[in-house]
Scaffold this motif. Structure first.
Motif, PDB file in Angstrom:
ATOM      1  N   THR A 111      -4.991 -15.199  -7.551  1.00  0.00           N
ATOM      2  CA  THR A 111      -3.784 -15.416  -7.713  1.00  0.00           C
ATOM      3  C   THR A 111      -3.250 -15.688  -5.980  1.00  0.00           C
ATOM      4  O   THR A 111      -2.652 -16.628  -5.708  1.00  0.00           O
ATOM      5  N   ARG A 112      -3.247 -14.684  -5.339  1.00  0.00           N
ATOM      6  CA  ARG A 112      -3.053 -14.345  -3.853  1.00  0.00           C
ATOM      7  C   ARG A 112      -3.668 -15.704  -3.064  1.00  0.00           C
ATOM      8  O   ARG A 112      -2.954 -16.221  -2.327  1.00  0.00           O
ATOM      9  N   ARG A 113      -4.891 -16.061  -3.633  1.00  0.00           N
ATOM     10  CA  ARG A 113      -5.709 -17.128  -2.679  1.00  0.00           C
ATOM     11  C   ARG A 113      -4.992 -18.493  -3.145  1.00  0.00           C
ATOM     12  O   ARG A 113      -4.793 -19.330  -2.260  1.00  0.00           O
ATOM     13  N   PRO A 164       7.788  -9.711  -0.814  1.00  0.00           N
ATOM     14  CA  PRO A 164       6.358  -9.775   0.013  1.00  0.00           C
ATOM     15  C   PRO A 164       5.433  -8.759  -1.018  1.00  0.00           C
ATOM     16  O   PRO A 164       5.840  -7.565  -1.221  1.00  0.00           O
ATOM     17  N   ILE A 165       4.348  -8.923  -0.972  1.00  0.00           N
ATOM     18  CA  ILE A 165       3.441  -8.294  -1.685  1.00  0.00           C
ATOM     19  C   ILE A 165       2.237  -7.443  -0.914  1.00  0.00           C
ATOM     20  O   ILE A 165       1.645  -8.385  -0.240  1.00  0.00           O
ATOM     21  N   PRO A 166       2.571  -6.275  -0.914  1.00  0.00           N
ATOM     22  CA  PRO A 166       1.416  -5.550   0.176  1.00  0.00           C
ATOM     23  C   PRO A 166      -0.069  -5.572  -0.244  1.00  0.00           C
ATOM     24  O   PRO A 166      -0.201  -6.255  -1.501  1.00  0.00           O
ATOM     25  N   SER A 167      -0.957  -5.440   0.650  1.00  0.00           N
ATOM     26  CA  SER A 167      -2.229  -5.425   0.228  1.00  0.00           C
ATOM     27  C   SER A 167      -2.565  -4.381  -0.907  1.00  0.00           C
ATOM     28  O   SER A 167      -1.809  -3.647  -1.013  1.00  0.00           O
ATOM     29  N   PHE A 168      -3.597  -4.566  -1.360  1.00  0.00           N
ATOM     30  CA  PHE A 168      -3.958  -3.774  -2.440  1.00  0.00           C
ATOM     31  C   PHE A 168      -3.932  -2.346  -2.260  1.00  0.00           C
ATOM     32  O   PHE A 168      -3.532  -1.584  -2.915  1.00  0.00           O
ATOM     33  N   PRO A 169      -4.731  -1.932  -0.983  1.00  0.00           N
ATOM     34  CA  PRO A 169      -4.810  -0.478  -0.672  1.00  0.00           C
ATOM     35  C   PRO A 169      -3.435  -0.091  -0.442  1.00  0.00           C
ATOM     36  O   PRO A 169      -3.181   1.047  -0.713  1.00  0.00           O
ATOM     37  N   ARG A 170      -2.756  -0.701   0.129  1.00  0.00           N
ATOM     38  CA  ARG A 170      -1.178  -0.539   0.441  1.00  0.00           C
ATOM     39  C   ARG A 170      -0.372  -0.078  -1.091  1.00  0.00           C
ATOM     40  O   ARG A 170       0.452   0.736  -1.204  1.00  0.00           O
ATOM     41  N   ARG A 171      -0.757  -0.978  -2.011  1.00  0.00           N
ATOM     42  CA  ARG A 171      -0.319  -0.837  -3.246  1.00  0.00           C
ATOM     43  C   ARG A 171      -0.519   0.521  -3.725  1.00  0.00           C
ATOM     44  O   ARG A 171       0.219   1.466  -4.413  1.00  0.00           O
ATOM     45  N   GLN A 207      10.878   1.093  -5.228  1.00  0.00           N
ATOM     46  CA  GLN A 207      10.847   0.923  -3.899  1.00  0.00           C
ATOM     47  C   GLN A 207      10.088  -0.425  -3.602  1.00  0.00           C
ATOM     48  O   GLN A 207       9.351  -1.085  -4.629  1.00  0.00           O
ATOM     49  N   ASP A 208      10.379  -1.036  -2.436  1.00  0.00           N
ATOM     50  CA  ASP A 208       9.837  -2.456  -2.273  1.00  0.00           C
ATOM     51  C   ASP A 208       8.278  -2.433  -2.332  1.00  0.00           C
ATOM     52  O   ASP A 208       7.598  -3.779  -2.791  1.00  0.00           O
ATOM     53  N   ALA A 209       7.721  -1.738  -1.931  1.00  0.00           N
ATOM     54  CA  ALA A 209       6.271  -1.324  -1.889  1.00  0.00           C
ATOM     55  C   ALA A 209       5.725  -1.602  -3.256  1.00  0.00           C
ATOM     56  O   ALA A 209       4.312  -1.636  -3.646  1.00  0.00           O
ATOM     57  N   LEU A 210       6.494  -1.228  -4.281  1.00  0.00           N
ATOM     58  CA  LEU A 210       6.103  -1.525  -5.938  1.00  0.00           C
ATOM     59  C   LEU A 210       6.521  -2.664  -6.282  1.00  0.00           C
ATOM     60  O   LEU A 210       6.007  -3.064  -7.582  1.00  0.00           O
ATOM     61  N   LEU A 211       7.004  -3.569  -5.625  1.00  0.00           N
ATOM     62  CA  LEU A 211       7.550  -4.878  -6.314  1.00  0.00           C
ATOM     63  C   LEU A 211       6.621  -5.689  -6.894  1.00  0.00           C
ATOM     64  O   LEU A 211       5.227  -5.490  -6.376  1.00  0.00           O
ATOM     65  N   THR A 212       6.751  -6.519  -7.964  1.00  0.00           N
ATOM     66  CA  THR A 212       5.992  -7.259  -8.290  1.00  0.00           C
ATOM     67  C   THR A 212       6.180  -8.794  -7.740  1.00  0.00           C
ATOM     68  O   THR A 212       7.102  -9.023  -7.139  1.00  0.00           O
ATOM     69  N   ARG A 213       5.061  -9.711  -7.988  1.00  0.00           N
ATOM     70  CA  ARG A 213       5.321 -10.942  -7.330  1.00  0.00           C
ATOM     71  C   ARG A 213       6.578 -11.809  -8.003  1.00  0.00           C
ATOM     72  O   ARG A 213       7.027 -11.509  -9.394  1.00  0.00           O
TER      73      ARG A 213
END
Ligand code: USQ
Length: 393
Positions: free
Chosen positions: A35-37, A49-56, A221-227
């Motif tokens: 989906t990201r691609r 904004p969706i963080p990279s998966f490691p950040r998620r 928190q924003d780092a946990l937001l979904t698309r």
């Protein structure tokens, strides 16, 4: 319970993983980041904004004190699927890892083929690996209300009784999908039903209506937001209408605007999936849940969004471009949805309150919407196609 979520990086996979963790379950996630691609392929991005998966994952660890086990890989690779199931042997699998956009599947022959090959292959690979590695596991498969189309009769939940030339039977209700994507879900349903029968698997096929909203209680928190997708290809009508109102673009119910669909809030979709997991199908049972709360026409959606936009000081307009899709623009629509209610499902969120919440959230991301303003306009035509181009792997 140990639950494998395929498509864990996606719009509903991510909040589902958070909900499962919050309820104390063990979560294994799998994704190939398609989906990201593919959102990049059409020149767009998520408003949130969706963080990279490691950040998620790091954000989950910080918020929950534990995290999920993650596998990066493709359901098209059978060895990968078999390895994950052999190693993890989950109690349940929620299968969300499919190309989910109807317009994307209609871009051209390559996008149609990619959609159907990937969706069907991934499901078949999972079915075989479940048979061989964890036949007791309960498969919750994401289908769509769009499998049924818009017949001029009531829509039952999966099956109906029919009398024909003096004989009676209970049969799958006829499907009449409206895009190559929606047809891929129809074919998947047939495969899941058949595998369940021959191998005595346990399966729940979720005929999901359009999901709306960005928030669940676990998203703190924003780092946990979904698309939140809003472009022509990946955004649903409701998302697009809200963004059109914010950007001062006309809100675009296509054609006559009587196209009516079932809708459910993200939070309530999570509630439904958890209910299905807590009440698994029996061995050999293939059951169907129509998963939505209320039906609205796109005209009703446009008017509701416009009224709420005015509360936020905006001056929305509504226009009716010709419908780029081939679909009924006015029709009867009365699907049943009793199976989840029988398990205790109760609607918790109303459309208006969720739309207000989205308006409040998107104000902070307005610059991201502005940057992709051109991507909001409809381009994909169901009848005629532009020259072909390869889909992103
Ligand atoms: N529509 C408009 N104006 C727009 C965009 C769409 O009138 O600017 C209309 C479409 O023509 C269609 C209706 O809104 O009649 C719904 O379109 P949509 O893009 O909101 O949703 P759809 O293509 O049906 O697909 C979405 C999800 C899909 C899911 C499906 C559930 O992308 O993954 O399976 O909703 S359902 O609609 O029940 O089939």
């Amino acid at each position: 319970m140990k639950v494998l979520v395929t498509g864990v990086d996606g719009y509903s996979g991510w909040p589902l993983a958070l909900r499962l963790l919050a309820e104390g379950h063990e979560v294994v996630g799998l994704d190939n980041f398609a989906t990201r691609r593919r959102v990049r392929e059409v020149g767009s991005w998520s408003a949130t904004p969706i963080p990279s998966f490691p950040r998620r994952l790091a954000a989950v660890q910080a918020a929950f004190g534990r995290s999920l086990t993650f596998y990066r890989g493709d359901l098209g690779n059978y060895r990968f699927v078999d390895d994950v199931l052999a190693r993890e042997r989950p109690d349940a699998i929620v299968h969300l890892a499919e190309q989910r956009s109807a317009p994307y599947s209609m871009i051209d022959v390559h996008h149609a083929v990619a959609t159907q090959v990937e969706n069907l292959t991934g499901t078949l690979h999972l079915l075989y690996a479940i048979r061989d590695r964890c036949p007791e596991a309960h498969l919750v498969k994401m289908g769509t209300m769009g499998e049924y189309g818009t017949p001029n009769v009531e829509i039952p939940e999966g099956f109906f009784e029919i009398e024909y030339r003096g004989r009676r039977d209970t049969l799958p209700f006829p499907r009449s999908a409206g895009s190559w994507y929606h047809w891929s879900k129809v074919f998947d349903s047939g495969d899941v039903m058949y595998a369940t029968r021959i191998w005595q698997l346990r399966s729940t096929d979720v005929m999901q209506g359009v999901i709306y909203g960005i928030r669940t209680p676990e998203i703190t928190q924003d780092a946990l937001l979904t698309r939140f997708d809003f472009d022509e290809t990946w955004g649903t009508a409701l998302n697009r209408f809200i963004v059109q109102a914010i950007l001062g673009l006309p809100i675009t119910p296509y054609g006559k605007g009587g196209q009516t669909r079932g809708f459910i809030a993200l939070e309530d979709s999570m509630q439904s999936l958890l209910l299905a997991l807590r009440n698994p199908a029996k061995p050999g049972e293939y059951r169907v849940f129509n998963q939505f709360d209320a039906a609205y026409s796109v005209n009703q959606l446009a008017e509701t969004v416009a009224a709420i936009a005015r509360e936020f000081g905006l001056s929305p307009t509504i226009e009716h471009p010709p419908d780029p899709r081939v679909e009924a623009e006015e029709h009867f629509y009365a699907p049943q949805h009793d199976h989840l209610a029988a398990l205790g499902y109760r609607r918790s969120r109303e459309l208006g309150e969720v739309i207000r919440e989205i308006f409040r959230d998107l104000r902070r991301f307005r610059r991201r919407l502005e940057a992709k303003r051109l991507q909001v306009l409809p381009r994909t035509q169901w009848r005629s196609a532009p020259p072909t181009r390869s889909p992103t792997e």
